[in-house]
Design a protein around this motif. Sequence first.
Motif, short mmCIF file in Angstrom:
data_model
loop_
_atom_site.label_atom_id
_atom_site.label_comp_id
_atom_site.label_asym_id
_atom_site.label_seq_id
_atom_site.Cartn_x
_atom_site.Cartn_y
_atom_site.Cartn_z
N LEU A 1 6.90 -5.10 2.40
CA LEU A 1 6.69 -3.66 2.57
C LEU A 1 8.07 -3.02 2.49
N SER B 1 5.52 -10.92 9.90
CA SER B 1 4.17 -10.37 10.01
C SER B 1 4.19 -8.85 10.12
N ALA B 2 5.26 -8.30 10.67
CA ALA B 2 5.35 -6.84 10.80
C ALA B 2 6.79 -6.36 10.73
N ASP B 3 7.59 -7.08 9.97
CA ASP B 3 8.99 -6.66 9.83
C ASP B 3 9.62 -7.25 8.58
N ARG C 1 14.23 -0.94 7.15
CA ARG C 1 14.92 -1.70 6.10
C ARG C 1 15.75 -0.77 5.22
N ARG D 1 5.31 7.73 2.82
CA ARG D 1 4.64 6.44 2.61
C ARG D 1 3.14 6.55 2.90
N GLY E 1 10.11 -1.18 4.09
CA GLY E 1 10.22 -0.65 5.45
C GLY E 1 11.19 0.51 5.57
N ILE E 2 10.85 1.44 6.43
CA ILE E 2 11.74 2.59 6.66
C ILE E 2 13.02 2.11 7.35
N LYS F 1 0.20 0.68 3.04
CA LYS F 1 0.13 0.27 4.45
C LYS F 1 -1.31 0.49 4.92
N ARG G 1 1.90 -14.55 1.58
CA ARG G 1 1.78 -13.10 1.47
C ARG G 1 0.76 -12.79 0.39
N THR H 1 13.93 -6.37 10.67
CA THR H 1 13.92 -4.93 10.93
C THR H 1 12.48 -4.40 10.88
N GLY H 2 12.24 -3.40 11.70
CA GLY H 2 10.92 -2.76 11.69
C GLY H 2 10.91 -1.66 12.73
N THR H 3 9.99 -0.74 12.57
CA THR H 3 9.94 0.38 13.51
C THR H 3 9.76 -0.11 14.93
N ASN I 1 -1.40 -10.51 7.73
CA ASN I 1 -0.35 -10.49 8.75
C ASN I 1 -0.82 -11.14 10.05
N1 PMP Z 1 6.52 -5.29 6.95
C1 PMP Z 1 5.30 -5.11 7.49
C2 PMP Z 1 4.19 -5.96 7.00
C3 PMP Z 1 5.09 -4.16 8.49
O1 PMP Z 1 3.89 -3.99 9.03
C4 PMP Z 1 6.19 -3.38 8.93
C5 PMP Z 1 6.00 -2.37 10.04
N2 PMP Z 1 5.59 -1.14 9.53
C6 PMP Z 1 7.45 -3.59 8.34
C7 PMP Z 1 7.58 -4.55 7.35
C8 PMP Z 1 8.63 -2.76 8.73
O2 PMP Z 1 8.50 -1.45 8.21
P1 PMP Z 1 9.10 -0.18 8.97
O3 PMP Z 1 10.57 -0.41 9.09
O4 PMP Z 1 8.77 0.97 8.09
O5 PMP Z 1 8.43 -0.12 10.29
#
Ligand code: PMP
Length: 299
Positions: free
Chosen positions: A209, A187-189, A214, A53, A211-212, A152, A141, A247-249, A159
């Motif tokens: 995004l 915002s980040a997931d 996801r 990515r 997401g990994i 990214k 968005r 979900t998110g890292t 966000n």
């Molecule tokens: N959406 C956004 C906007 C993000 O910043 C993130 C975090 N990287 C995610 C989704 C989740 O992605 P990932 O599972 O790859 O962390």
Amino acid sequence: MSQQVIYMNDEFVKKEDAKVSVYDHGFLYGDGIFEGIRSYNGNVFRLEEHLERLYDSAKSVMLQIPHTPEEMTNLVVETLKKNNLKDAYIRLIVSRGVGNLGLDPFSCAKPNVIIIAESLSLFPKALYESRIEIISVATRRSRSDVLSPKVKSLNYMNNILVKIEANLAGVPEALMMNDQGYVAEGSADNIFIVRKNKLVTPPGYVGALEGITRNAIMEVAAEKGYDIQEGVFTRHDVYIADEVFLTGTAAEVIAVVKVDGRVIGEGKQGPVTNDLLASFRELVQEDGVKVYSEQLNVV
Ligand code: PMP
């Protein structure tokens, strides 16, 4: 613990010495890209996908990363080793680098490559037990045809505006819709909704995004025989879902029990979320790059 060191352009420096110029276009314009990666017990979860990515984002914005993916893999591993970390959040940043005050990215001599590794979880630990309440916000968005969410980039103002609305409402996270009012992501997931055992998550073109985490959840769910698909949905579908999770890292997998005041399902972490979270916890220990040589799988 020994002092934290940060990788910066071919050397490891102490945290307090890890500084970039005010002329870095990453600072001036958000011109750069990044990845958030996690290591579980010395296993860097899906590092290959994160790097893919990163390099895709770099290509899209014409940023030449001065390392091959193999070198970058080693640098991430090295950063964890130098900091004696097994469980860590890793932030990999490639900014455009130092240039002049003009916008032109080609005025920048070379990118800054930075890797930070430290222990971190996005939400306070207690929230994982209590589950979270979220809201939907007015901030839309960014349109995919303006700045693709697949890139990214360091430009996270969209966000951040969502996060501000969430903070003002006293909740830890919020949902943003795209310009047509369809649910995009947090915002980040990423978001998943579950209804009658069917799982749905918005496709990339809606504004999510890819997401990994996801993607890992989608794979795990498919393997377990769940009906899972990408699909376009509205807030109504979120409100009437049996289960909702993000979900998110950094966030990992976190159950949402209330959205805009509507209690989701029975107001607690549901069976599908439980099941997938359990599988995810197993997967993160195995699927990735092993940092410490004694963990190498020699076959
Ligand atoms: N959406 C956004 C906007 C993000 O910043 C993130 C975090 N990287 C995610 C989704 C989740 O992605 P990932 O599972 O790859 O962390």
